[in-house]
Design an enzyme around this catalytic site. Structure first.
Site, PDB file in Angstrom:
ATOM      1  N   LYS A 143       0.869  -1.180   0.000  1.00  0.00           N
ATOM      2  CA  LYS A 143       0.000   0.000   0.000  1.00  0.00           C
ATOM      3  C   LYS A 143       0.899   1.222   0.000  1.00  0.00           C
ATOM      4  O   LYS A 143       1.783   1.361   0.856  1.00  0.00           O
ATOM      5  CB  LYS A 143      -0.910   0.018   1.239  1.00  0.00           C
ATOM      6  CG  LYS A 143      -2.005   1.081   1.157  1.00  0.00           C
ATOM      7  CD  LYS A 143      -3.051   0.682   0.142  1.00  0.00           C
ATOM      8  CE  LYS A 143      -4.064   1.790  -0.110  1.00  0.00           C
ATOM      9  NZ  LYS A 143      -5.125   1.361  -1.032  1.00  0.00           N
ATOM     10  N   SER A 212      -1.314  -0.884  -4.406  1.00  0.00           N
ATOM     11  CA  SER A 212      -2.474   0.001  -4.415  1.00  0.00           C
ATOM     12  C   SER A 212      -2.114   1.261  -3.653  1.00  0.00           C
ATOM     13  O   SER A 212      -1.284   1.226  -2.742  1.00  0.00           O
ATOM     14  CB  SER A 212      -3.706  -0.679  -3.802  1.00  0.00           C
ATOM     15  OG  SER A 212      -3.490  -1.006  -2.442  1.00  0.00           O
TER      16      SER A 212
END
Length: 344
Positions: A143, A212
């Site tokens: 992330k 992401s």
């Protein structure tokens, strides 16, 4: 340091703020302190203003140790179902997890070579600590931050140049820089080439990268899943991985499912990346995912690949993340299945 063996447990959630899986974990004999990572899908739009990710990260980070990570990917379009996958410590499962965080990145570093270098450095340190080799690794899930309008204005006022012209574009730039860092850590690209690779998107990709981006963090949260070589015979939890060549690549998914079947295994979770092919074509035919003014292409891609994966596995609670810059070939995406084998 000894490798951390883990088990993967998956639970549905009723909202981004739902932490009731903790009670089920306790019933199964796992304390919150045993949690290595929480990886989830939330029902937001998966874009810059997806605050479902922020809410989920906030409630779960408050419930787990600071050494653990919480990663949430927004967007459960189509048949995808919100859920969390929780990795808990359990001896001798065969599946090893290593987690960590980079240093906080300055706004001007987001989407730039500095981010890729930091990701590569942190991954190499985590692999060394767990005695992992690139061939052992099936998935590196990260992330990473994006640029908010406030951060972009701060960069401008400092007389510097940001990686993108708008906040949404910064999501893809951050994902790609992270993927380049993963490729460098795994030896798929020379570290000396990081700076030049980051400048031109899709010049480098890794089949083991899943990245992401979100506004809920300023550093990169990293999860490595691996099966150390020479230990597969007695493993209860395993992983198998490849990449999808495009958003319709059922063959790649079926190959991995056949690996699971031949091992008498049961699918625990699927991790897949999805994107609209940047050339506007799929199998030689025109697609319109990149030209839809109503929905971003990442949402189209998540729905398409999510439906494919869910249909082939019979599981709607799979981790399909949109935006696959450098995470598999252009238009495709990385693919990893974690599964369990009954050794009785």
């Amino acid at each position: 340091m000894s490798p951390t063996h883990v088990r993967l447990l998956k639970f549905p959630v009723s909202s981004p703020a739902d932490t009731t899986p903790l009670a089920e974990l306790k019933r199964l004999g796992h304390a919150p302190s045993s949690i290595v990572g929480v990886i989830g899908k939330t029902e937001g739009n998966g874009c810059v203003n997806d605050f479902s990710r922020t809410l989920s990260a906030m409630v779960w980070e408050a419930a787990i140790d600071s050494s653990a990570i919480a990663v949430f990917s927004g967007g459960t379009e189509g048949v995808l179902s919100p859920h969390v996958s929780i990795l808990v410590k359990e001896e001798n499962t065969g599946l090893v997890a290593a987690v960590g965080k980079t240093r906080v990145l300055a706004p001007v570093e987001v989407g730039a070579a500095a981010q890729a270098h930091e990701v590569a450095k942190t991954i190499k340190e985590l692999m060394a600590e767990s005695d992992l080799h690139p061939a052992d690794v099936h998935l590196i899930l990260v992330k990473c931050p994006l640029l908010t309008s406030t951060k972009m204005e701060a960069i401008r006022l400092a007389g510097l140049k940001s990686c993108a012209s708008d906040t949404y574009e910064s999501m893809g730039k951050s994902r790609y820089a992270t993927a380049v860092g993963i490729a460098a850590a795994l030896g798929e690209v020379d570290e000396a080439s990081i700076d030049s690779a980051v400048l031109v998107e899709n010049t480098v990709w890794s089949a083991k990268a899943s990245c992401s981006s979100g506004a809920e963090l300023d550093d990169c949260h990293i999860l490595i899943l691996a099966t150390p070589s020479g230990s597969s015979a007695g493993n209860r939890v395993k992983a198998t991985s490849t990449y999808m060549k495009d958003a319709m690549d059922a063959e790649a998914i079926l190959r991995l499912l056949n690996n699971v079947k031949s091992d008498n295994g049961r699918v625990l979770q699927v991790f897949a990346k999805a994107e609209a092919s940047p050339d506007g074509l799929i199998r030689g035919k025109r697609h319109t995912m990149l030209t839809d003014s109503d929905l971003h292409s990442t949402r189209h891609a998540r729905a398409a690949v999510g439906g494919l994966v869910a249909g082939l596995t019979g599981q709607p609670d799979v981790y399909v993340s949109g935006g696959a810059e450098g995470q598999g070939p252009p238009g495709g995406g990385s693919l990893c299945i974690v599964y369990e084998v009954d050794l009785a």
